[in-house]
Design a protein around this motif. Structure first.
Motif, PDB file in Angstrom:
ATOM      1  N   ARG A  24       4.360  15.870  11.794  1.00 48.24           N
ATOM      2  CA  ARG A  24       4.173  16.083  10.553  1.00 48.24           C
ATOM      3  C   ARG A  24       3.907  15.376   9.044  1.00 48.24           C
ATOM      4  N   ALA A  25       4.530  14.508   9.972  1.00 47.96           N
ATOM      5  CA  ALA A  25       4.514  13.007   8.832  1.00 47.96           C
ATOM      6  C   ALA A  25       3.501  12.454   8.711  1.00 47.96           C
ATOM      7  N   TYR A  26       2.403  12.194  10.233  1.00 47.91           N
ATOM      8  CA  TYR A  26       0.994  11.858  10.131  1.00 47.91           C
ATOM      9  C   TYR A  26       0.334  12.993   9.319  1.00 47.91           C
ATOM     10  N   PHE A  27       0.568  14.136   9.675  1.00 53.68           N
ATOM     11  CA  PHE A  27      -0.152  15.674   8.738  1.00 53.68           C
ATOM     12  C   PHE A  27      -0.077  15.291   7.483  1.00 53.68           C
ATOM     13  N   THR A  28       1.049  14.625   6.855  1.00 56.47           N
ATOM     14  CA  THR A  28       1.008  14.422   5.313  1.00 56.47           C
ATOM     15  C   THR A  28       0.641  13.845   4.596  1.00 56.47           C
ATOM     16  N   GLN A  29       0.644  11.770   5.305  1.00 53.61           N
ATOM     17  CA  GLN A  29       0.142  11.165   4.885  1.00 53.61           C
ATOM     18  C   GLN A  29      -1.508  10.821   5.229  1.00 53.61           C
ATOM     19  N   ALA A  30      -1.824  11.845   5.752  1.00 47.05           N
ATOM     20  CA  ALA A  30      -3.808  11.839   5.751  1.00 47.05           C
ATOM     21  C   ALA A  30      -4.010  12.497   5.225  1.00 47.05           C
TER      22      ALA A  30
ATOM     23  N   VAL B 128       7.459   5.676   7.000  1.00 47.93           N
ATOM     24  CA  VAL B 128       7.507   7.136   6.589  1.00 47.93           C
ATOM     25  C   VAL B 128       7.466   8.127   7.566  1.00 47.93           C
ATOM     26  N   VAL B 129       6.751   7.941   8.789  1.00 52.05           N
ATOM     27  CA  VAL B 129       6.612   8.475  10.039  1.00 52.05           C
ATOM     28  C   VAL B 129       8.319   7.741  11.191  1.00 52.05           C
ATOM     29  N   LEU B 130       8.674   7.091  10.774  1.00 52.89           N
ATOM     30  CA  LEU B 130       9.737   6.711  11.576  1.00 52.89           C
ATOM     31  C   LEU B 130      10.618   7.617  10.931  1.00 52.89           C
ATOM     32  N   ASP B 131      11.044   7.342   9.568  1.00 55.15           N
ATOM     33  CA  ASP B 131      12.301   7.364   8.505  1.00 55.15           C
ATOM     34  C   ASP B 131      12.582   8.818   9.091  1.00 55.15           C
ATOM     35  N   ALA B 132      10.951  10.214   9.378  1.00 53.29           N
ATOM     36  CA  ALA B 132      11.122  11.416   9.640  1.00 53.29           C
ATOM     37  C   ALA B 132      11.922  11.347  10.984  1.00 53.29           C
ATOM     38  N   MET B 133      10.923  10.794  11.953  1.00 56.93           N
ATOM     39  CA  MET B 133      11.470  10.863  13.428  1.00 56.93           C
ATOM     40  C   MET B 133      13.692  10.284  13.204  1.00 56.93           C
ATOM     41  N   ARG B 134      13.532   9.551  12.686  1.00 56.29           N
ATOM     42  CA  ARG B 134      14.970   9.213  12.899  1.00 56.29           C
ATOM     43  C   ARG B 134      15.401  10.332  12.139  1.00 56.29           C
ATOM     44  N   VAL B 135      15.268  11.221  11.169  1.00 61.25           N
ATOM     45  CA  VAL B 135      16.878  11.626  10.699  1.00 61.25           C
ATOM     46  C   VAL B 135      16.306  12.943  11.601  1.00 61.25           C
ATOM     47  N   ALA B 136      14.876  13.522  12.382  1.00 58.07           N
ATOM     48  CA  ALA B 136      15.659  14.582  13.498  1.00 58.07           C
ATOM     49  C   ALA B 136      15.849  14.106  14.279  1.00 58.07           C
TER      50      ALA B 136
ATOM     51  N   LEU C 178      14.276  15.587  20.540  1.00 50.90           N
ATOM     52  CA  LEU C 178      13.539  15.060  20.913  1.00 50.90           C
ATOM     53  C   LEU C 178      12.517  14.900  21.049  1.00 50.90           C
ATOM     54  N   VAL C 179      12.136  16.274  20.378  1.00 59.27           N
ATOM     55  CA  VAL C 179      11.268  17.775  20.196  1.00 59.27           C
ATOM     56  C   VAL C 179      10.779  17.923  18.708  1.00 59.27           C
ATOM     57  N   GLY C 180      12.615  17.526  18.014  1.00 58.09           N
ATOM     58  CA  GLY C 180      12.255  17.441  16.559  1.00 58.09           C
ATOM     59  C   GLY C 180      12.006  16.155  16.502  1.00 58.09           C
ATOM     60  N   ALA C 181      12.076  14.351  16.831  1.00 53.88           N
ATOM     61  CA  ALA C 181      11.880  13.737  16.475  1.00 53.88           C
ATOM     62  C   ALA C 181       9.689  13.734  16.492  1.00 53.88           C
ATOM     63  N   LEU C 182       9.441  14.441  17.748  1.00 50.36           N
ATOM     64  CA  LEU C 182       8.326  14.222  18.083  1.00 50.36           C
ATOM     65  C   LEU C 182       7.352  15.338  16.738  1.00 50.36           C
TER      66      LEU C 182
ATOM     67  N   GLU D 173       9.832   2.242  17.872  1.00 49.26           N
ATOM     68  CA  GLU D 173       9.341   3.805  17.859  1.00 49.26           C
ATOM     69  C   GLU D 173       9.923   3.978  19.471  1.00 49.26           C
ATOM     70  N   CYS D 174       9.453   3.050  20.167  1.00 48.07           N
ATOM     71  CA  CYS D 174       9.956   2.903  21.617  1.00 48.07           C
ATOM     72  C   CYS D 174      11.900   3.066  21.466  1.00 48.07           C
ATOM     73  N   ALA D 175      11.874   2.322  20.680  1.00 44.06           N
ATOM     74  CA  ALA D 175      13.887   2.128  20.521  1.00 44.06           C
ATOM     75  C   ALA D 175      14.400   3.351  20.231  1.00 44.06           C
ATOM     76  N   LEU D 176      13.456   3.558  18.914  1.00 48.04           N
ATOM     77  CA  LEU D 176      14.383   5.182  19.052  1.00 48.04           C
ATOM     78  C   LEU D 176      14.120   6.447  19.963  1.00 48.04           C
ATOM     79  N   LEU D 177      13.220   6.223  20.796  1.00 45.84           N
ATOM     80  CA  LEU D 177      13.719   7.217  21.527  1.00 45.84           C
ATOM     81  C   LEU D 177      14.425   6.593  22.348  1.00 45.84           C
TER      82      LEU D 177
END
Length: 194
Positions: free
Chosen positions: A92-98, A63-71, A83-87, A126-130
């Motif tokens: 936000r995804a961590y907060f939502t999951q929490a 879920v977190v990775l998908d949010a990063m991919r979209v951004a 880059l800022v959008g992905a981070l 995550e490394c590969a995406l960034l």
């Protein structure tokens, strides 16, 4: 009930229990009871409780990775903004999951080998995406990064304090404010000078 539906029923039951009680206090017998199946049925689908925990942890990280991919794929935005959008999407995804229960964060961070395995896999993706984002930004002339793979690892190391459990040790507004300040520092290091 087919195997896929049974597996999903077990995962949903385990998810509810893990969010409420955490991995340490949840047993396979608890999962079976919550799912309305026998313990043996759970073992037909999963080799152990750790296998259940790992699959649920991986799904949280996905879920977190998908949010990063979209951004990161946001057309019309500069690579620095992506880059800022992905981070930001990651945070936000961590907060939502929490928000999913008292022990929802345990599937991101706890002593369980299953969670650690899921976390390591997520880190690699995550490394590969960034790195891909940094590479494409450099090719476009917007970023100036000599080694995208190394830079991605450095950025993730710098942002480690913006992951569970650390992001839950302060008020969310403060974490967001600190993250924005980190963005300014990081982007100052990778944006191409013109």
């Amino acid at each position: 009930m087919n195997d896929t539906a049974r597996r999903e029923q077990i995962l949903q039951a385990a998810d509810r229990l893990l969010r409420h009680y955490g991995p340490q206090k949840t047993t396979v017998a608890d999962v079976a009871r919550e799912a309305g199946v026998g313990v043996g049925t759970v073992y037909l689908e999963f080799t152990s409780k750790e296998a259940i925990v790992e699959e649920l942890s991986r799904s949280r990280y996905e879920v977190v990775l998908d949010a990063m991919r979209v951004a990161a794929a946001a057309d019309g935005r500069s690579f620095g903004e992506r880059l800022v959008g992905a981070l930001d999407a990651r945070l936000r995804a961590y907060f939502t999951q929490a928000d999913g229960g008292a022990h929802a964060c345990d599937l991101f961070h706890c002593g369980s080998p299953a969670v650690k395995s899921a976390s390591e896999r997520f880190y690699q993706e995550e490394c590969a995406l960034l790195a891909d984002l940094l590479r494409r930004g450099t090719e476009a002339g917007e970023l100036d990064v000599a080694d995208p793979d190394l830079t991605a690892r450095v950025i993730l190391r710098a942002y480690k304090s913006f992951t569970p459990p650390w992001i839950f040790m302060e008020e969310r507004d403060e974490v967001v404010r600190l993250s924005a300040a980190m963005h300014a520092i990081v982007l100052g290091g990778v944006v191409a000078r013109k």
